[in-house]
Write a protein that holds these residues in place. Sequence first.
Motif, PDB file in Angstrom:
ATOM      1  N   LEU A  17       0.823  -1.210   0.000  1.00 26.64           N
ATOM      2  CA  LEU A  17       0.000   0.000   0.000  1.00 26.64           C
ATOM      3  C   LEU A  17       0.857   1.260   0.000  1.00 26.64           C
ATOM      4  CD1 LEU A  17      -2.906  -0.788   2.484  1.00 26.64           C
ATOM      5  CD2 LEU A  17      -3.163  -0.049   0.115  1.00 26.64           C
ATOM      6  N   ALA A  18       1.877   1.286   0.845  1.00 29.08           N
ATOM      7  CA  ALA A  18       2.762   2.456   0.909  1.00 29.08           C
ATOM      8  C   ALA A  18       3.382   2.722  -0.456  1.00 29.08           C
ATOM      9  CB  ALA A  18       3.846   2.240   1.960  1.00 29.08           C
ATOM     10  N   LYS A  19       3.850   1.670  -1.118  1.00 24.70           N
ATOM     11  CA  LYS A  19       4.448   1.825  -2.439  1.00 24.70           C
ATOM     12  C   LYS A  19       3.427   2.361  -3.439  1.00 24.70           C
ATOM     13  CE  LYS A  19       6.144  -2.278  -3.254  1.00 24.70           C
ATOM     14  NZ  LYS A  19       6.882  -3.325  -3.990  1.00 24.70           N
ATOM     15  N   GLN A  20       2.225   1.806  -3.407  1.00 29.95           N
ATOM     16  CA  GLN A  20       1.223   2.183  -4.399  1.00 29.95           C
ATOM     17  C   GLN A  20       0.791   3.637  -4.244  1.00 29.95           C
ATOM     18  OE1 GLN A  20      -1.567  -0.856  -5.125  1.00 29.95           O
ATOM     19  NE2 GLN A  20      -2.770   0.290  -6.575  1.00 29.95           N
ATOM     20  N   GLU A  23       3.765   5.860  -5.406  1.00 27.37           N
ATOM     21  CA  GLU A  23       3.981   5.830  -6.850  1.00 27.37           C
ATOM     22  C   GLU A  23       2.900   6.572  -7.619  1.00 27.37           C
ATOM     23  OE1 GLU A  23       4.284   1.653  -7.531  1.00 27.37           O
ATOM     24  OE2 GLU A  23       6.289   1.516  -6.626  1.00 27.37           O
ATOM     25  N   ASN A  24       1.755   6.777  -6.970  1.00 32.25           N
ATOM     26  CA  ASN A  24       0.670   7.527  -7.600  1.00 32.25           C
ATOM     27  C   ASN A  24       0.604   8.973  -7.119  1.00 32.25           C
ATOM     28  OD1 ASN A  24      -1.109   5.700  -9.443  1.00 32.25           O
ATOM     29  ND2 ASN A  24      -0.586   4.411  -7.687  1.00 32.25           N
ATOM     30  N   GLY A  25       1.707   9.444  -6.510  1.00 30.83           N
ATOM     31  CA  GLY A  25       1.849  10.865  -6.213  1.00 30.83           C
ATOM     32  C   GLY A  25       1.336  11.334  -4.877  1.00 30.83           C
ATOM     33  N   HIS A  26       0.966  10.412  -4.000  1.00 32.59           N
ATOM     34  CA  HIS A  26       0.456  10.806  -2.694  1.00 32.59           C
ATOM     35  C   HIS A  26       1.571  10.828  -1.648  1.00 32.59           C
ATOM     36  CE1 HIS A  26      -3.558  10.445  -4.347  1.00 32.59           C
ATOM     37  NE2 HIS A  26      -3.270   9.229  -4.766  1.00 32.59           N
ATOM     38  N   ASN A  40      14.862   1.109   2.430  1.00 32.56           N
ATOM     39  CA  ASN A  40      15.592   0.568   1.276  1.00 32.56           C
ATOM     40  C   ASN A  40      14.875   0.894  -0.027  1.00 32.56           C
ATOM     41  OD1 ASN A  40      17.588  -0.522   2.890  1.00 32.56           O
ATOM     42  ND2 ASN A  40      16.673  -2.560   2.969  1.00 32.56           N
ATOM     43  N   TYR A  41      13.565   0.916   0.015  1.00 34.89           N
ATOM     44  CA  TYR A  41      12.769   1.277  -1.175  1.00 34.89           C
ATOM     45  C   TYR A  41      13.032   2.729  -1.569  1.00 34.89           C
ATOM     46  CZ  TYR A  41       8.643   1.881  -4.135  1.00 34.89           C
ATOM     47  OH  TYR A  41       7.796   2.160  -5.175  1.00 34.89           O
ATOM     48  N   ASN A  42      13.178   3.591  -0.564  1.00 37.24           N
ATOM     49  CA  ASN A  42      13.693   4.956  -0.744  1.00 37.24           C
ATOM     50  C   ASN A  42      12.902   5.766  -1.763  1.00 37.24           C
ATOM     51  OD1 ASN A  42      15.455   7.095  -0.242  1.00 37.24           O
ATOM     52  ND2 ASN A  42      16.849   6.490  -1.898  1.00 37.24           N
ATOM     53  N   HIS A  43      11.600   5.953  -1.490  1.00 35.19           N
ATOM     54  CA  HIS A  43      10.770   6.782  -2.358  1.00 35.19           C
ATOM     55  C   HIS A  43      10.599   8.162  -1.740  1.00 35.19           C
ATOM     56  CE1 HIS A  43       7.439   8.167  -4.846  1.00 35.19           C
ATOM     57  NE2 HIS A  43       7.615   7.105  -5.629  1.00 35.19           N
ATOM     58  N   LYS A  44      10.692   9.192  -2.566  1.00 29.83           N
ATOM     59  CA  LYS A  44      10.656  10.565  -2.060  1.00 29.83           C
ATOM     60  C   LYS A  44       9.322  10.919  -1.404  1.00 29.83           C
ATOM     61  CE  LYS A  44       9.345  12.481  -6.614  1.00 29.83           C
ATOM     62  NZ  LYS A  44       7.980  12.880  -6.249  1.00 29.83           N
ATOM     63  N   ASN A  45       8.259  10.210  -1.737  1.00 33.75           N
ATOM     64  CA  ASN A  45       6.940  10.522  -1.183  1.00 33.75           C
ATOM     65  C   ASN A  45       6.648   9.781   0.125  1.00 33.75           C
ATOM     66  OD1 ASN A  45       6.573  12.080  -3.411  1.00 33.75           O
ATOM     67  ND2 ASN A  45       4.963  10.844  -4.335  1.00 33.75           N
TER      68      ASN A  45
END
Length: 226
Positions: A17-20, A23-26, A40-45
Amino acid sequence: MKNVVITGTSRGIGFELAKQFAENGHNVLALSRNTKPLLNYNHKNITVISVDLSNSNDLKKVSEFVENNWQSVDILINNAGKLVNKPFTELSSNDFLDVYKVNVFAVAEITKIMIPYLKKGSHVVTVSSMGGIQGSMKFAGLAAYSSAKGAVITLSELLAEEYKEQQIAFNVLALGAVQTEMLAEAFPDYQAPLTATEMADYIYNFALTGNKFYNGKVLQVSSTTP
């Protein structure tokens, strides 16, 4: 762009869920004791905070982040869960307490500290289980887990009534079996019909739109008896 708080994000449905959402801008605030997978996934959002949901001092870190960075929360997903599979006579009071701490008390506490930041149109989604549905098929060994999942359903129904004037929606998704690490640990030989990613897809869409159609409702999300 929504501000989304998700509990139990180190693995399984919460991780997906966190990834999704990210990745959709939230904007995602991911809460779990183990932060390594998402770091480790290291997403800016995604902001990851190490939180023991049963620790009031840890919960202060959550409210401080929201206060200092967001000021409002659009979606809260109470996803964290704990499952103990033991015969009833072997379940100790501590077993019951440990399960209820995560599945009931933590839901109440994190929701309580988010209330000041929830506004008209906000949606609180709590992940429960088919085992918590009255009249559903029950499985031996899950006395603590299933009774806790039943308790959180009633809690959510009550909160929907208490906050209906503020137009904050509270709904529950009672899931059937999903192939997650938690399920595999409790039932090593069982193969669930759905993956964590597939269920996360469903919860993602429901969290974004379900409050337009439901409030105070329990949706049974299961294609099989378990």
